[in-house]
Design an enzyme around this catalytic site. Structure first.
Site, mmCIF file in Angstrom:
data_model
loop_
_atom_site.group_PDB
_atom_site.id
_atom_site.type_symbol
_atom_site.label_atom_id
_atom_site.label_comp_id
_atom_site.label_asym_id
_atom_site.label_seq_id
_atom_site.Cartn_x
_atom_site.Cartn_y
_atom_site.Cartn_z
ATOM 1 N N HIS A 17 11.743 44.632 49.823
ATOM 2 C CA HIS A 17 12.788 44.110 48.938
ATOM 3 C C HIS A 17 14.056 44.977 49.036
ATOM 4 C CE1 HIS A 17 9.149 42.845 46.337
ATOM 5 N NE2 HIS A 17 9.657 41.717 46.769
ATOM 6 N N LYS A 41 2.498 33.487 37.930
ATOM 7 C CA LYS A 41 1.705 34.605 38.459
ATOM 8 C C LYS A 41 1.276 35.519 37.316
ATOM 9 C CE LYS A 41 4.024 35.111 42.905
ATOM 10 N NZ LYS A 41 4.840 35.995 43.707
ATOM 11 N N ARG A 90 9.683 36.680 55.827
ATOM 12 C CA ARG A 90 8.802 37.501 56.657
ATOM 13 C C ARG A 90 8.190 36.724 57.803
ATOM 14 N NH1 ARG A 90 6.096 39.604 51.270
ATOM 15 N NH2 ARG A 90 6.784 37.503 50.859
ATOM 16 N N SER A 127 4.365 42.944 47.663
ATOM 17 C CA SER A 127 3.934 43.587 46.413
ATOM 18 C C SER A 127 2.410 43.571 46.316
ATOM 19 C CB SER A 127 4.532 42.849 45.206
ATOM 20 O OG SER A 127 5.933 42.893 45.256
HETATM 21 P P1 ADP Z 1 8.364 35.728 44.764
HETATM 22 O O1 ADP Z 1 7.172 35.943 43.905
HETATM 23 O O2 ADP Z 1 9.423 34.861 44.164
HETATM 24 O O3 ADP Z 1 8.054 35.389 46.214
HETATM 25 P P2 ADP Z 1 8.698 38.436 45.523
HETATM 26 O O4 ADP Z 1 8.944 39.517 44.558
HETATM 27 O O5 ADP Z 1 7.360 38.399 46.170
HETATM 28 O O6 ADP Z 1 9.047 37.113 44.775
HETATM 29 O O7 ADP Z 1 9.802 38.449 46.653
HETATM 30 C C1 ADP Z 1 11.172 38.234 46.344
HETATM 31 C C2 ADP Z 1 11.900 37.954 47.644
HETATM 32 O O8 ADP Z 1 11.764 39.070 48.514
HETATM 33 C C3 ADP Z 1 11.360 36.751 48.409
HETATM 34 O O9 ADP Z 1 12.450 36.105 49.021
HETATM 35 C C4 ADP Z 1 10.473 37.379 49.450
HETATM 36 O O10 ADP Z 1 10.329 36.568 50.588
HETATM 37 C C5 ADP Z 1 11.262 38.641 49.761
HETATM 38 N N1 ADP Z 1 10.436 39.690 50.318
HETATM 39 C C6 ADP Z 1 9.321 40.243 49.797
HETATM 40 N N2 ADP Z 1 8.809 41.179 50.611
HETATM 41 C C7 ADP Z 1 9.620 41.209 51.713
HETATM 42 C C8 ADP Z 1 9.619 41.948 52.934
HETATM 43 N N3 ADP Z 1 8.672 42.826 53.211
HETATM 44 N N4 ADP Z 1 10.624 41.713 53.805
HETATM 45 C C9 ADP Z 1 11.574 40.793 53.523
HETATM 46 N N5 ADP Z 1 11.621 40.055 52.409
HETATM 47 C C10 ADP Z 1 10.665 40.258 51.500
#
Ligand code: ADP
Length: 161
Positions: A17, A41, A90, A127
């Site tokens: 992130h 979630k 990703r 996460s």
């Molecule tokens: P959500 O639950 O809405 O998917 P996340 O907190 O998991 O939210 O992720 C928020 C954003 O960050 C999303 O667009 C996700 O694809 C992106 N993201 C999460 N991890 C990575 C990563 N390792 N590399 C690039 N983008 C990421």
């Protein structure tokens, strides 16, 4: 001002992130990182804890602010005068999901989605990975900034007691 929102669960924020936030902060005047509290979630960290961790992780980036949203992301964007939404990609699974969401955002709120491809060193990182390592007392230092390690580990230590 060219503002963008970066919404997500951030449960917890990871280097993946942070990479997207740093790169988008170079493109836009202001980035609002939005902790969504309306997700179905089961989040491990409270909204306040997630905000605190994001603030610590982004303290050196001047044009980033952190807020939470309990309603619709589109309404949040309109209320905050943001015309662009940022998402990280990703893999093709992310793309398939995000692509349909982007269409909805565009139709509902005239909101454009900008996708940033993950830097390859964070391709595997989510996460969920952080939570699983932390739950089994694994080393999370490659996944999150060092200031967050004790906050995350304490959460799992307290869960056991
Ligand atoms: P959500 O639950 O809405 O998917 P996340 O907190 O998991 O939210 O992720 C928020 C954003 O960050 C999303 O667009 C996700 O694809 C992106 N993201 C999460 N991890 C990575 C990563 N390792 N590399 C690039 N983008 C990421």
């Amino acid at each position: 001002m060219n503002k963008a929102i970066f919404p997500g669960s951030f449960d917890p924020i990871t280097y993946g992130h942070i990479d997207i936030i740093k790169r988008s902060a170079k493109i836009f005047d202001e980035i609002i990182v939005v902790v969504l509290s309306n997700c179905d979630k089961n989040n491990v960290f409270s909204v306040e804890e997630r905000i605190q961790m994001i603030e610590i992780a982004t303290k050196d980036i001047n044009n980033v602010i952190v807020k939470s949203c309990s309603g619709l992301t589109t309404e949040f964007a309109i209320a905050n005068n943001a015309k662009t939404l940022i998402r990280g990609l990703r893999n093709s699974t992310d793309f398939d999901y995000e692509h349909s969401l982007a269409e909805i955002y565009n139709v509902q709120a005239d909101l454009e989605t900008v996708f940033l491809a993950t830097s390859k060193e964070y391709n595997y990182l989510s996460s969920t990975v952080v939570r699983e390592f932390a739950a089994y007392k694994g080393d999370i230092s490659n996944f999150v900034p060092k200031e967050l390690i004790s906050i995350i580990e304490n959460k799992y230590n307290n869960k056991e007691s």
